[in-house]
Design an enzyme around this catalytic site. Sequence first.
Site, mmCIF file in Angstrom:
data_model
loop_
_atom_site.group_PDB
_atom_site.id
_atom_site.type_symbol
_atom_site.label_atom_id
_atom_site.label_comp_id
_atom_site.label_asym_id
_atom_site.label_seq_id
_atom_site.Cartn_x
_atom_site.Cartn_y
_atom_site.Cartn_z
ATOM 1 N N ASP A 618 17.206 100.566 14.955
ATOM 2 C CA ASP A 618 18.114 101.271 15.861
ATOM 3 C C ASP A 618 19.129 102.037 15.015
ATOM 4 O OD1 ASP A 618 19.378 102.100 18.150
ATOM 5 O OD2 ASP A 618 20.118 100.121 18.727
ATOM 6 N N GLU A 621 19.813 107.587 13.390
ATOM 7 C CA GLU A 621 19.926 109.047 13.385
ATOM 8 C C GLU A 621 20.526 109.632 12.087
ATOM 9 O OE1 GLU A 621 19.514 107.477 17.345
ATOM 10 O OE2 GLU A 621 20.988 107.072 15.789
ATOM 11 N N ASP A 694 19.467 104.033 25.102
ATOM 12 C CA ASP A 694 20.230 103.213 26.045
ATOM 13 C C ASP A 694 20.348 103.931 27.390
ATOM 14 O OD1 ASP A 694 20.497 101.461 23.999
ATOM 15 O OD2 ASP A 694 22.538 102.042 23.469
#
Length: 1028
Positions: A618, A621, A694
Amino acid sequence: MGRLSTRSILSRLFGRAVVVDVRGKRPREMITWVDVQKYEDKLCEGVIVLICTGWSQFWGQTNYGDHPFLDVDVARKLVERGVRVIGLDALSPDEMKVGEEECEDIGVHGVILGAGGAIAENLRRVEEVIGMERPVLSSSFPPPHSRFKANDFKTCSQSGFCRRGRALSARSLAAGSSWQSPYSINPSTLLLDPLEASFTAAVTSSAYPNIKFALDVRVHDDGVVRVRMDEVDSLRKRYDEAASWALVREPRLSKSEATACAQRTVTKTIWKLVVQYEPLKVTMFRDGVEQVVLNGRGLLHMEHFRTKEESQPAQIEDADGEAEAQTVFHVNNAAWFEGEEQDAWWEETFSSWTDSKPKGPESLSIDITFPSHPHVYGIPQHATNLSLPSTTGPSASFTDPYRLFNADVFEYLADSPGTVAVFNAVGSDTWIDVEKKDKGTETHWISESGILDVFILPGPNPTSIFSQYSRLTGTPSLPPSYSLAYHQCRWNYVSSDDVRGVQKRFDEADMPVDVFWLDIEYAEGHKYFMKMVVIIDPHLKRESSYPIYKIASDLGVLVKPKSGEGEYEGWCWPGSSSWIDFFNPKSWDMWVKVFKTKSLDGSWAWTQSSENVGIWNDMNEPSVFNGPEISMPRDNVHYGGWEHRDVHNINGMLFTNQTYNAVYHRSDPPKRPFVLTRSFYAGSQRFGAMWTGDNLGTWEHMAVGVKMVLANGLGGMVFGGSDVGGFFGNPDPEMLVRWYAIGAFSPFFRAHAHIDTKRREPYLLDEPYKGMVKDALRLRYSMLPVWYSAFWESSLTGAPILRPQYVMFPQDEEGFAIDDQFYIGSSGLLFKPVTTKGARSASVYLSDAQIYYDYFSSTAYPPPSTSPNTGRRVHVPAALHEIPLLVRGGSIVSTRERPRRSSPLMKHDPFTLRVALDVEGGAKGEVYLDDGEGYGYEQGEVVWRGFEAATTVRGGKKGDKEIKIRSTDLAATSAETIPSYNPANAFATSIADVRVERLVVLGVGSKPSSVVLEGSGKMLETGEREGG
């Protein structure tokens, strides 16, 4: 409503503020006052410092026990710099008053939470001070920090290079037909490869005649065209490595070519590529019709490297010979093209962050027009229709272009004559304007940096496009079989006993589940690797006692700040963090070593874990809480001297790729890794799964999640899904039932929930909802052979698992915009998600003149007798306990119907074949099996069977028919796919006892007089189902 502690409230605010625990205990995401003092120079205007846990009692003291405490001078300096310092405490108003009076003079604001106070009131007090929107706390809304905060992210008008790109487009529109691209090919520099279909040439720009560019055009042996343009002999090198990370190998070139005098023409089969010299334009034709045009509108612009001094105002000498700077009128020969303003060339500010832009302007603009294609698809990770709406022009649905800030850049174009695609290999932030024009589509791609590197995929149909794209970037990996089953996740399961308790409740409810997930709280201080886990985020806690950080720091493989020296320090879950630079090859072996379950050379390894663990990447980025747009500053420096702006879209992919590689090397022999990622790029499909991030527990997010998974699948990321139930919020039972049905028909099937939501494991539901979810879970498990066979096909062809209408029927224009139903691989199963509250029926669009059957009731939906070759809609039952699922005539679906609690227990279960006869009485299908864990399938350890049904009319009694159903060994006839196959291979031998126990034949019309097992003459038992 419930109550929350101070700590729980702070968890909702983290990411919006620096949270300080003044007593130094470091719970959760907090830091100590020592850290504030140490890094006070890094706290700037716009940052909020929340000081909690007893600050008012000790204001002005220097120590609390052994911990240095609050310093009034430091707080005053922070306030003077524009930092907002706020004190939180759980005291009565009278107790708080003293602290408030003492700190009023320096601007520190106190907020009384009230010990154990009501959640709504506590949050209201905090958010009134720090300026966050007031939450609406009910079961229908997520907590405040879950909502998308538009101010955290740039719009095009706030992005300098996007503004410049749109301004260029506006100037071209204003000029009308007089506008012409300044770029042209110098014919004397044309260099044709004598053996292959490729050529190079020099390109010049009339706007800047002294700047040199080079064009390279290549035609691959499968018809794909690659067009590259770069600046040459320049002050600096442009980033040109994006394609090298995406491509699986260097493509082979075609051997054919043809020429023309005023342009370069390359012809292959039914299509032709024309490269016009002046102005530069590249056009692909099919059967004489324009399909793709590059720079047809003259918006190609590669901002060349220049020095800041070149852009200074002119100086005029006065009569005394003294030079003084003046504002003067001067001729700018490039103003018609670049504009008069130097808009964000050398520096750019967004919110409180300043991008230093040390290389100046370097953006790339290119228009790509599709004159014959009114529908465009792709551009992954966008919550909109599958057929992309316009972003500019009179019919625009949005005011901003589509943005690619961490995903791959890929787009399909479809119309009834055929399908084409483009793949733009760029690693930087990119905006794409889309405008529907007449019967075609105009697009404008604006990237922050990089070279022009565009691949044109000629099609001519979706199947060809998937094949061409997968030859470039690779096919999806074949996942471990357990990963296709049901995953149960929550932020957070609080202990091992909690996880065991959840597993026990699943067993007691007789609900199947294969995987339990641990979110970030499993790791003390968010120092990942320290225990057996699932989630591993890319940030490393900057603490010398944390071995992963220490190893990476000593090796010198951490991302650097804009100075190019030292280590970049940002803020994420652990607090002060650094990030591994996976562009540095030295980091790759390091990552493999730390994932080992045994130390190889005495160095640290993840010995407290086992081989049977999947990894969740997660925040890759990367996410940086105190960075611009909650990410890394663009002037940070990566390996090779490249700035983060050059590689942002590739960064997350490398983290996942190297994690996949590390998990692969944990075992001997290796096991197939399962790695889930949030950020991906072209080629990421080779390394695992993705999810859409999310989401909210709303009907709208449920519906748009379906479209996002479809779009991502078209872009190669076939193993995808959205979190069932939504990450935020508390969906009602009806919504959960519908969402579980959608999850059961998603490649990646996971339920997940936020730490502040109510527990919503499916066994907690009341009846009848609990039974409905149980049915959906069991349906998924019965169809695992369908899903695994679809992934096998995708690993060979690159075709998506979920196939929208236009992929299945590319000649039916009526289906091009449909994105609320889809087919599962080549199985013939057609699923219609129900995403509206209170639905009792669903409308399903059918493109072909074929019969369809209800999967559960066997109700037949034959083609109409009139106009059978046109699309039609049928209405199917869709009450809450019903799932709209059809089987297309001509399909044979293989399932395992015996209920089990996990997928490994199904290895020796028998099969049911559901034979759906088409209008001609025939059907086909297949099933693929292997051990689901290792790589024995590459050596032929598989079972791959094809099934076929055919109906013939027998002599004698009028209308007598015979239906024969046969099985063939597909592996034995697929030498190219499985070169070393042996029917008696180890895996086939291990399941030699597996049989087909039931045949369900749809479309026979009446009960057969007899059913005989061919070869043995054995009579089989028969029954009759309602509906045929």
